[in-house]
Design an enzyme around this catalytic site. Structure first.
Site, PDB file in Angstrom:
ATOM      1  N   SER A   1      24.543   3.760  17.643  1.00 23.11           N
ATOM      2  CA  SER A   1      25.195   3.362  18.900  1.00 23.11           C
ATOM      3  C   SER A   1      26.404   4.251  19.120  1.00 23.11           C
ATOM      4  O   SER A   1      26.970   4.795  18.163  1.00 23.11           O
ATOM      5  CB  SER A   1      25.651   1.906  18.789  1.00 23.11           C
ATOM      6  OG  SER A   1      26.494   1.557  19.868  1.00 23.11           O
TER       7      SER A   1
ATOM      8  N   TYR B   1      30.335  -4.667  13.992  1.00 22.74           N
ATOM      9  CA  TYR B   1      29.218  -3.924  14.599  1.00 22.74           C
ATOM     10  C   TYR B   1      29.485  -2.416  14.542  1.00 22.74           C
ATOM     11  O   TYR B   1      28.632  -1.638  14.115  1.00 22.74           O
ATOM     12  CB  TYR B   1      29.015  -4.389  16.047  1.00 22.74           C
ATOM     13  CG  TYR B   1      27.870  -3.709  16.751  1.00 22.74           C
ATOM     14  CD1 TYR B   1      26.548  -4.081  16.492  1.00 22.74           C
ATOM     15  CD2 TYR B   1      28.093  -2.683  17.674  1.00 22.74           C
ATOM     16  CE1 TYR B   1      25.486  -3.449  17.130  1.00 22.74           C
ATOM     17  CE2 TYR B   1      27.038  -2.047  18.316  1.00 22.74           C
ATOM     18  CZ  TYR B   1      25.739  -2.437  18.046  1.00 22.74           C
ATOM     19  OH  TYR B   1      24.690  -1.803  18.689  1.00 22.74           O
TER      20      TYR B   1
ATOM     21  N   LYS C   1      27.359   0.638  12.380  1.00 24.06           N
ATOM     22  CA  LYS C   1      26.756   1.820  13.011  1.00 24.06           C
ATOM     23  C   LYS C   1      27.390   3.112  12.470  1.00 24.06           C
ATOM     24  O   LYS C   1      26.701   4.130  12.342  1.00 24.06           O
ATOM     25  CB  LYS C   1      26.867   1.725  14.533  1.00 24.06           C
ATOM     26  CG  LYS C   1      26.072   0.568  15.132  1.00 24.06           C
ATOM     27  CD  LYS C   1      24.579   0.657  14.823  1.00 24.06           C
ATOM     28  CE  LYS C   1      23.760  -0.411  15.544  1.00 24.06           C
ATOM     29  NZ  LYS C   1      22.321  -0.315  15.293  1.00 24.06           N
TER      30      LYS C   1
END
Ligand code: NAP
Length: 222
Positions: A136, A149, A153
């Protein structure tokens, strides 16, 4: 450019919804034999109905032992898309142990595990292969409430580099793709609030998030 994947077998994780579902359908439409792996059986059942002949496998990739069992007889895989992911957003000061563990188990650890299984198979067959890890933009960009998160990533990006280094000599190519917000269930859940999305949209030259098109794959909305 039309690309044919005829004669290749592809495994897509998180294929039940969103980006993974469209990726599985695109590979299938391009001639690949596809194994769709996801967590909710109903999603896989409807996917197999849409794409007759697609293989499906229902497993929680956050569960190491269950994944080991489910993939133990997976057979030859030439292309792997590590797409399954969760976005459990919390302000940094409220991050929980559960969210940390679940996020790293699904977004990071399962990538290690599934890639090991597929790579070992490729190396044993002496076959070339390709692994795509769906990372991402959040791997590089600090976003409020995304501490865990973003970190999963970033970890995936570095994992990809080391995998590419070690697997390259075996003719296994490893890359990430790092999309911006895509209006899947995950994208809608986290970016539908106009107040939150506006600053992000301002930084995107086209001024819009990516959307899923009905026809197979991801295109920018025009
Ligand atoms: P999504 O719409 O929420 O779909 C995710 C899929 O992965 C679902 O089918 C889900 O199944 C499956 N999955 C989640 N946890 C799993 C697990 N433990 N075991 C097996 N399958 C599991 O998400 P998406 O937006 O398509 O995102 C796909 C990937 O792109 C993710 O890695 C995400 O981080 C990345 N990404 C998304 C965006 C975005 O804005 N949407 C942007 C950049 C990167 P269940 O629903 O049954 O749990």
């Amino acid at each position: 450019m039309e690309q044919s994947f005829a004669g290749r077998r592809a495994l897509v994780t998180g294929a039940g919804k969103g980006i993974g579902r469209d990726t599985a359908k695109a590979l299938f439409a391009s001639g690949a034999q596809v194994v769709a792996v996801s967590r909710t059986q109903e999603d896989l059942t409807s996917l197999a109905q849409e794409c007759p002949g697609m293989e499906t496998l229902c497993v929680d990739l956050g569960d190491w032992e269950a994944t080991e069992r489910a993939l133990s007889n997976i057979g030859p895989v030439d292309l792997l898309v590590n797409n399954a992911g969760v976005a459990l957003l919390q302000p940094f000061l409220e991050v929980t142990k559960e969210a940390c563990e679940r996020s790293f188990d699904v977004n990071y650890r399962s990538v290690v595990q599934v890639s090991q299984i597929v790579s070992r198979g490729l190396i044993a067959r002496g076959a070339p292969g390709t692994i795509v890890n769906v990372s991402s933009q959040a791997s590089q960009c600090a976003i409020k409430d995304h501490a865990i998160y973003c970190s999963t990533k970033s970890a995936m990006d570095m994992l990809t580099k080391v995998m590419a280094l070690e697997l390259g000599p075996h003719k296994i190519r490893v890359n990430t793709v790092n999309p911006t917000v895509v209006m899947t269930a995950m994208g809608r859940a986290n970016w539908s609030d106009a107040q939150k999305s506006e600053p992000m949209l301002k930084r995107i030259p086209l001024g819009k998030f990516a959307v899923r098109k009905r026809k197979m794959t991801l295109f920018w909305e025009r």
